[in-house]
Structures are given as C-alpha cells and as structure tokens.
Design a protein around this motif. Sequence first.
Motif, PDB file in Angstrom:
ATOM      1  N   VAL A  21      63.219  29.860  61.944  1.00 40.19           N
ATOM      2  CA  VAL A  21      63.414  30.997  62.179  1.00 40.19           C
ATOM      3  C   VAL A  21      62.416  31.544  60.749  1.00 40.19           C
ATOM      4  O   VAL A  21      62.645  31.329  59.371  1.00 40.19           O
ATOM      5  N   HIS A  22      61.547  32.257  61.759  1.00 38.09           N
ATOM      6  CA  HIS A  22      60.189  32.425  61.265  1.00 38.09           C
ATOM      7  C   HIS A  22      59.838  34.040  60.292  1.00 38.09           C
ATOM      8  O   HIS A  22      59.963  34.492  61.429  1.00 38.09           O
ATOM      9  N   GLU A  82      74.427  29.162  69.141  1.00 41.22           N
ATOM     10  CA  GLU A  82      73.742  28.010  69.911  1.00 41.22           C
ATOM     11  C   GLU A  82      72.596  27.937  70.520  1.00 41.22           C
ATOM     12  O   GLU A  82      72.620  26.941  70.997  1.00 41.22           O
ATOM     13  N   VAL A  83      71.884  28.941  69.728  1.00 39.31           N
ATOM     14  CA  VAL A  83      70.520  29.020  69.745  1.00 39.31           C
ATOM     15  C   VAL A  83      69.889  27.871  69.645  1.00 39.31           C
ATOM     16  O   VAL A  83      69.778  27.900  67.793  1.00 39.31           O
ATOM     17  N   PRO A  84      69.237  27.308  70.082  1.00 39.82           N
ATOM     18  CA  PRO A  84      67.922  25.999  69.246  1.00 39.82           C
ATOM     19  C   PRO A  84      67.804  26.255  67.932  1.00 39.82           C
ATOM     20  O   PRO A  84      67.980  25.918  67.578  1.00 39.82           O
ATOM     21  N   ALA A  85      66.382  26.919  67.891  1.00 38.51           N
ATOM     22  CA  ALA A  85      66.245  28.124  66.541  1.00 38.51           C
ATOM     23  C   ALA A  85      66.882  28.047  65.579  1.00 38.51           C
ATOM     24  O   ALA A  85      66.991  28.282  64.914  1.00 38.51           O
ATOM     25  N   MET A 134      59.674  33.518  75.053  1.00 39.05           N
ATOM     26  CA  MET A 134      59.557  35.110  75.463  1.00 39.05           C
ATOM     27  C   MET A 134      58.614  35.747  74.126  1.00 39.05           C
ATOM     28  O   MET A 134      59.156  35.754  73.269  1.00 39.05           O
ATOM     29  N   VAL A 135      58.038  36.596  75.299  1.00 41.43           N
ATOM     30  CA  VAL A 135      57.050  36.984  73.684  1.00 41.43           C
ATOM     31  C   VAL A 135      57.608  38.535  73.927  1.00 41.43           C
ATOM     32  O   VAL A 135      57.622  39.246  75.415  1.00 41.43           O
ATOM     33  N   GLU A 186      66.948  31.411  74.882  1.00 36.82           N
ATOM     34  CA  GLU A 186      67.908  29.618  74.061  1.00 36.82           C
ATOM     35  C   GLU A 186      66.513  29.203  73.181  1.00 36.82           C
ATOM     36  O   GLU A 186      65.560  28.157  73.325  1.00 36.82           O
ATOM     37  N   PRO A 187      65.051  30.254  72.380  1.00 37.67           N
ATOM     38  CA  PRO A 187      63.847  30.266  71.659  1.00 37.67           C
ATOM     39  C   PRO A 187      64.175  28.489  71.130  1.00 37.67           C
ATOM     40  O   PRO A 187      65.178  28.880  70.326  1.00 37.67           O
TER      41      PRO A 187
END
Length: 71
Positions: A55-56, A46-49, A1-2, A18-19
């Motif tokens: 997370v950056h 539960e978000v994979p990132a 998603m951008v 789900e990023p």
Amino acid sequence: MVVPAGEKITETQVAEAEPEVIVLAWSATGTKADPQQAYKITAWKEVPAIRTRSVHVISDEIAEHARAAAN
C-alpha cells in the motif's frame, strides 16, 4: 481498478477487486492516506496488497499528472 477523481468506493469494492497494489492519493483520501490505516481494515484482511504490505501513498502532484496524462 482505477477510480475516477472524486468517485468514492467502498471497502467491500476494494476487497472484491483483490488488488495486488493499492495506491492512495492524499488529496482523494485525506487522513485515510496512511498505509497503516489500510492494513487495519478488517474487510481487506485477505486482499493481496494487504498481505504483501503493498500500500503506497502518492502526492497530489503525481496524482494530478497521472490524471492529466490519462485524458
């Protein structure tokens, strides 16, 4: 998603995408540009990132350069 510059999205929209990686641009998120805060968002549990701690935060200069290159 951008997400286009200036567009706001909800925590639910991020969770549904789900990023695998979340990149926060400081200029767009201000004080929310803290990975530790992202890890605390209940909707993102539960978000994979979040699970992989991917997370950056990027600087304004990098965000602007990427935006210019996309146009």
